[in-house]
Enzyme design. Structure first.
Site, PDB file in Angstrom:
ATOM      1  N   TYR A 148       0.837  -1.213   0.000  1.00 44.59           N
ATOM      2  CA  TYR A 148       0.000   0.000   0.000  1.00 44.59           C
ATOM      3  C   TYR A 148       0.874   1.266   0.000  1.00 44.59           C
ATOM      4  O   TYR A 148       0.615   2.226  -0.743  1.00 44.59           O
ATOM      5  CB  TYR A 148      -0.883  -0.068   1.240  1.00 44.59           C
ATOM      6  CG  TYR A 148      -1.898   1.011   1.429  1.00 44.59           C
ATOM      7  CD1 TYR A 148      -3.099   1.011   0.710  1.00 44.59           C
ATOM      8  CD2 TYR A 148      -1.698   2.033   2.366  1.00 44.59           C
ATOM      9  CE1 TYR A 148      -4.051   1.994   0.929  1.00 44.59           C
ATOM     10  CE2 TYR A 148      -2.645   3.011   2.583  1.00 44.59           C
ATOM     11  CZ  TYR A 148      -3.818   2.989   1.863  1.00 44.59           C
ATOM     12  OH  TYR A 148      -4.763   3.958   2.068  1.00 44.59           O
TER      13      TYR A 148
ATOM     14  N   LYS B 235       0.941   4.116  -2.827  1.00 42.47           N
ATOM     15  CA  LYS B 235       0.519   5.478  -2.480  1.00 42.47           C
ATOM     16  C   LYS B 235       1.622   6.502  -2.729  1.00 42.47           C
ATOM     17  O   LYS B 235       1.342   7.640  -3.108  1.00 42.47           O
ATOM     18  CB  LYS B 235       0.061   5.514  -1.013  1.00 42.47           C
ATOM     19  CG  LYS B 235      -1.251   4.779  -0.752  1.00 42.47           C
ATOM     20  CD  LYS B 235      -2.363   5.253  -1.675  1.00 42.47           C
ATOM     21  CE  LYS B 235      -3.746   4.979  -1.140  1.00 42.47           C
ATOM     22  NZ  LYS B 235      -4.799   5.331  -2.133  1.00 42.47           N
TER      23      LYS B 235
HETATM   24  P1  NAD Z   1     -13.497   2.513   1.397  1.00 40.54           P
HETATM   25  O1  NAD Z   1     -13.133   1.080   1.459  1.00 40.54           O
HETATM   26  O2  NAD Z   1     -14.721   2.961   2.095  1.00 40.54           O
HETATM   27  O3  NAD Z   1     -13.581   3.031  -0.110  1.00 40.54           O
HETATM   28  C1  NAD Z   1     -12.891   2.469  -1.168  1.00 40.54           C
HETATM   29  C2  NAD Z   1     -13.900   2.211  -2.273  1.00 40.54           C
HETATM   30  O4  NAD Z   1     -13.199   1.773  -3.437  1.00 40.54           O
HETATM   31  C3  NAD Z   1     -14.903   1.102  -1.908  1.00 40.54           C
HETATM   32  O5  NAD Z   1     -16.215   1.607  -2.035  1.00 40.54           O
HETATM   33  C4  NAD Z   1     -14.591   0.001  -2.900  1.00 40.54           C
HETATM   34  O6  NAD Z   1     -15.729  -0.755  -3.281  1.00 40.54           O
HETATM   35  C5  NAD Z   1     -13.986   0.756  -4.054  1.00 40.54           C
HETATM   36  N1  NAD Z   1     -13.118  -0.051  -4.897  1.00 40.54           N
HETATM   37  C6  NAD Z   1     -12.150  -0.906  -4.508  1.00 40.54           C
HETATM   38  N2  NAD Z   1     -11.554  -1.472  -5.569  1.00 40.54           N
HETATM   39  C7  NAD Z   1     -12.158  -0.958  -6.673  1.00 40.54           C
HETATM   40  C8  NAD Z   1     -11.971  -1.140  -8.058  1.00 40.54           C
HETATM   41  N3  NAD Z   1     -11.040  -1.982  -8.532  1.00 40.54           N
HETATM   42  N4  NAD Z   1     -12.768  -0.458  -8.930  1.00 40.54           N
HETATM   43  C9  NAD Z   1     -13.697   0.407  -8.453  1.00 40.54           C
HETATM   44  N5  NAD Z   1     -13.928   0.609  -7.136  1.00 40.54           N
HETATM   45  C10 NAD Z   1     -13.159  -0.062  -6.252  1.00 40.54           C
HETATM   46  O7  NAD Z   1     -12.226   3.301   1.985  1.00 40.54           O
HETATM   47  P2  NAD Z   1     -11.916   4.871   2.089  1.00 40.54           P
HETATM   48  O8  NAD Z   1     -11.277   5.086   3.395  1.00 40.54           O
HETATM   49  O9  NAD Z   1     -13.096   5.684   1.716  1.00 40.54           O
HETATM   50  O10 NAD Z   1     -10.754   5.013   1.008  1.00 40.54           O
HETATM   51  C11 NAD Z   1     -10.811   5.874  -0.127  1.00 40.54           C
HETATM   52  C12 NAD Z   1      -9.381   6.147  -0.585  1.00 40.54           C
HETATM   53  O11 NAD Z   1      -8.690   6.922   0.390  1.00 40.54           O
HETATM   54  C13 NAD Z   1      -8.540   4.879  -0.788  1.00 40.54           C
HETATM   55  O12 NAD Z   1      -7.713   5.023  -1.913  1.00 40.54           O
HETATM   56  C14 NAD Z   1      -7.712   4.807   0.457  1.00 40.54           C
HETATM   57  O13 NAD Z   1      -6.522   4.077   0.272  1.00 40.54           O
HETATM   58  C15 NAD Z   1      -7.476   6.284   0.717  1.00 40.54           C
HETATM   59  N6  NAD Z   1      -7.107   6.570   2.089  1.00 40.54           N
HETATM   60  C16 NAD Z   1      -8.028   6.532   3.089  1.00 40.54           C
HETATM   61  C17 NAD Z   1      -7.640   6.858   4.374  1.00 40.54           C
HETATM   62  C18 NAD Z   1      -8.612   6.917   5.495  1.00 40.54           C
HETATM   63  O14 NAD Z   1      -8.236   7.404   6.585  1.00 40.54           O
HETATM   64  N7  NAD Z   1      -9.841   6.451   5.331  1.00 40.54           N
HETATM   65  C19 NAD Z   1      -6.303   7.176   4.664  1.00 40.54           C
HETATM   66  C20 NAD Z   1      -5.384   7.206   3.622  1.00 40.54           C
HETATM   67  C21 NAD Z   1      -5.798   6.914   2.328  1.00 40.54           C
END
Ligand code: NAD
Length: 287
Positions: free
Chosen positions: A164, A168
């Site tokens: 990851y 990233k």
């Molecule tokens: P989440 O799991 O709620 O959202 C991710 C979404 O991506 C899900 O709805 C999933 O179904 C969709 N997804 C996964 N693979 C896919 C694909 N191949 N095609 C289309 N859709 C797909 O998690 P989140 O926290 O909302 O994460 C959103 C983004 O933010 C991610 O990239 C995550 O790595 C990043 N992020 C989140 C945090 C946090 O604190 N939540 C921190 C750092 C980075």
């Protein structure tokens, strides 16, 4: 146009978590939004149409404009069809938010090639496929906005997240170069490292802490980066819990030398190479 009014923006992974918040805010601010979501589980397994449909329905019932798209952005065809969906439904593509993501956490000594590849495929390759499909349209119209979801894990490292973190930080490299190549076409590319309570972070902190980092706090910063008014590009922001910060590379004064040093000479001067007390914003070489 002002803000994101009338702009067509595709948000990947918009069926839940942060992507859903981005989509709702963009739509309520006048954008036409393509709601992409594969509808699977946190580890990327499974698929379904319900997640994307629910968010698209929520937007249209509130008087906004949205269309759902269910294919995986981790394939070139899926990403191309996402952009085609925007063109078919709304006639253009003005911005992409590369937000879809999965987790396959494993300590590095246990990391399998499958765990490595599946995470890079969604985050890094998926962002490439979607952006590459939108890029010719951005160039032709002389306007484009790209936001990628990076992470503090990528910027600083995190135990169990070598796959990851690599993906990233790769996205930061991607936007740095897109900012250079897109400049003369008014294409802005930026990265946001969110900190938010979603299913992805459900088990990293107790609920009282998670309550202080709602995903809705991140959405306005992403909205600004997609707006017509945003002229910043190639920047990375850490956003969450009521805070937004730019992060950047700094470079120290270092050492200079006009001959090949011995290892012992380097060792003797090493504290000068690492001392950051007088560091300033790093610039690329030859600028
Ligand atoms: P989440 O799991 O709620 O959202 C991710 C979404 O991506 C899900 O709805 C999933 O179904 C969709 N997804 C996964 N693979 C896919 C694909 N191949 N095609 C289309 N859709 C797909 O998690 P989140 O926290 O909302 O994460 C959103 C983004 O933010 C991610 O990239 C995550 O790595 C990043 N992020 C989140 C945090 C946090 O604190 N939540 C921190 C750092 C980075």
């Amino acid at each position: 146009m002002a803000g994101v009014e009338g702009r067509v923006i595709a948000v990947t992974g918009a069926g839940g978590g942060l992507g859903r918040e981005y989509a709702l805010l963009l739509a309520s601010s006048g954008a036409k939004v393509v709601i992409n979501d594969l509808g699977g589980l946190r580890d990327g397994t499974g698929a379904g149409t319900a997640m994307a449909d629910q968010v698209a329905d929520e937007i249209t019932k509130a008087g906004g404009q949205a269309v759902a798209h269910y294919e995986s952005i981790a394939t070139e065809d899926g990403a191309a069809s996402l952009v085609q969906t925007a063109l078919n439904a709304f006639g253009s593509i003005d911005g992409v938010v590369n937000n879809a993501g999965i987790l396959r956490d494993q300590a590095f000594h246990k990391m399998t090639p499958d765990g490595w590849e599946s995470v890079l495929q969604v985050h890094l390759f998926g962002s490439f496929y979607v952006t590459r499909a939108a890029w010719p349209h951005f160039r032709e119209q002389g306007h484009g906005r790209i936001v990628v979801a990076t992470s503090t894990s990528g910027l600083f490292g995190n135990f169990g997240q070598a796959n990851y973190s690599a993906a990233k930080n790769g996205l930061v490299g991607l936007i740095n170069t897109l900012a250079i190549e897109g400049a003369k076409y008014h294409i802005m590319a930026n990265a946001v490292a969110p900190i938010a309570s979603t299913r992805m972070t459900a088990d990293v902190a107790p609920q009282d802490i998670l309550d202080t980092i709602p995903p809705g706090h991140v959405a306005p910063i992403v909205g600004h980066l997609l707006s017509d008014e945003c002229t910043d590009t190639g920047m990375t922001f850490v956003v969450g819990g009521g805070q937004a910060h730019r992060v950047a590379l700094f470079q120290n004064e270092g050492i200079t030398f006009d001959h090949s040093l011995s290892i012992a000479e380097v060792t003797a001067r090493w504290s000068q190479v690492t001392d950051m007390s007088k560091a300033s914003l790093a610039r690329p070489p030859f600028t």
